[in-house]
Write an enzyme that holds these catalytic residues in place. Structure first.
Site, PDB file in Angstrom:
ATOM      1  CG  HIS A 168     -37.750  55.244   5.217  1.00  0.00           C
ATOM      2  ND1 HIS A 168     -38.251  55.104   6.495  1.00  0.00           N
ATOM      3  CD2 HIS A 168     -37.699  56.578   4.967  1.00  0.00           C
ATOM      4  CE1 HIS A 168     -38.483  56.313   6.998  1.00  0.00           C
ATOM      5  NE2 HIS A 168     -38.156  57.216   6.086  1.00  0.00           N
ATOM      6  CB  CYS A 169     -42.101  55.914   1.310  1.00  0.00           C
ATOM      7  SG  CYS A 169     -42.799  57.086   0.119  1.00  0.00           S
ATOM      8  N   PRO A 170     -39.625  58.437   1.689  1.00  0.00           N
ATOM      9  CG  PRO A 170     -38.212  59.560   0.206  1.00  0.00           C
ATOM     10  CD  PRO A 170     -38.719  58.201   0.559  1.00  0.00           C
TER      11      PRO A 170
END
Length: 346
Positions: A168-170
């Site tokens: 998951h890429c913020p």
């Protein structure tokens, strides 16, 4: 009488001591039995201690996601504006041919960076179908209460299962999965190339700014008004700040993004994702202890892994890499071709 007690005392004292020791042993044993768990080990204890951090990540990463996206867009806009203002004002009067070359290469990089970031941000990574049966089911998600296909993992931030989940890429406020993995990687590649572009065309600008050439007598004899001197000093002040900001930002992105890109390049070469990398390391260690070798079923070799990932096995080939392309990845993210099946079809 004393003689009798003196004879019995050595027998009674050990008996009392043994009785107390037995009772103490039983108390400790009963207490431990209340907390006994066969699964407790160092990893379990570490997960328990890190649970507050996991809770924070799960609950706040999704909230802070839009802030990270706005930060990336703002940084990109400021970065490009400084490159335009400082770069064009230097290269246009210095060498027009270099200016034309820089404009062509710079806009090609800018278009690719903007396009791939937008696509990675807006494209859904892919989710298991909810209204139909899947052809292949390898496990069951306890959080979604639904079956999972191969290479599918649950994202605690999105609270959904993701097909071929990488992470998951913020900075994108989105999961990186089957349908947007290539966009994410190409965004890193073109951004990293953009830092090299700025360093090449900005080196001479920075060098002459911090180590200016010696003025000639004719230049030093020019008389300027006070207002002109103030305006020049003001422009030099902001130019100095912009060059320092651009230089530090370029070096920071070049190092940080370069390391991240190198890691993901290694994963693509091996036919893995970030999550699968950790799983495969554990499996390799476990099988090596019993004298077996782990083989990644999704590894077709470095060359074929890259061809399949970049779309070089399709019509258009390098156009899929050099210009913005919307081609879909291989497969549906549910049924996966393994290297054994791949070799049988060759």
């Amino acid at each position: 009488m004393w003689r009798q007690w003196s004879r019995l005392l050595p027998r009674i004292v050990p008996t009392i001591g043994d009785s107390l020791a037995n009772k103490l042993y039983l108390i400790v044993l009963y207490t431990k039995s209340l907390f006994f768990n066969i699964h407790v080990d160092s990893g379990y204890i570490a997960d328990t201690l890190l649970e507050p951090m996991f809770w924070f990540v799960d609950n706040f990463t999704h909230i802070l996601g839009p802030v990270f996206v706005i930060s990336v867009i703002t940084l990109l806009v400021v970065f490009v504006l400084i490159a335009y203002v400082v770069g064009l004002s230097y290269w246009w009067p210095t060498n027009k041919l270099v200016t034309y070359i820089a404009l062509v290469i710079g806009h090609w990089l800018l278009i690719n960076v903007s396009y791939h970031y937008y696509m990675a941000y807006t494209t859904l990574p892919g989710h298991p179908p909810e209204d139909q049966l899947m052809a292949e089911v390898v496990s069951f998600c306890k959080r979604c209460i639904a079956p999972k296909s191969a290479r599918t993992h649950h994202c605690s931030v999105c609270n959904r299962c993701i097909l071929k989940m990488d992470h998951h890429c913020p900075w994108l406020n989105n999961c990186i999965g089957h349908y947007n993995h290539r966009y994410f990687f190409m965004f890193m590649v073109y951004t990293w190339l953009g830092t090299i572009f700025v360093m090449i065309f900005g080196f001479q600008i920075a060098y002459e700014h911090f180590w200016p050439p010696v003025e000639t007598e004719s230049q030093s004899d020019l008389k300027l008004s006070n207002s002109t001197i103030i305006s020049i000093d003001s422009l030099n002040y902001w130019k100095h700040k912009c060059i320092i900001f651009e230089g530090l930002t370029t070096i920071g992105i070049f190092v940080a993004l370069g390391a991240l890109m190198a890691y993901h390049s290694l994963l693509i070469t091996r036919g893995e994702t970030c999550i699968e990398r950790h799983i495969n390391k554990k499996e390799t260690k476990r099988l090596s202890q019993i004298g077996k070798k782990f083989i990644n079923p999704y590894d077709f070799g470095p060359r074929d892994n890259w061809r399949r990932f970049l779309g070089l096995n399709r019509p258009g080939k390098w156009l899929n890499v050099l210009i913005p392309s919307t081609f879909q990845p291989n497969g549906d993210g549910i049924t996966w071709l393994t290297n054994n099946n791949f070799r049988q079809k060759l």
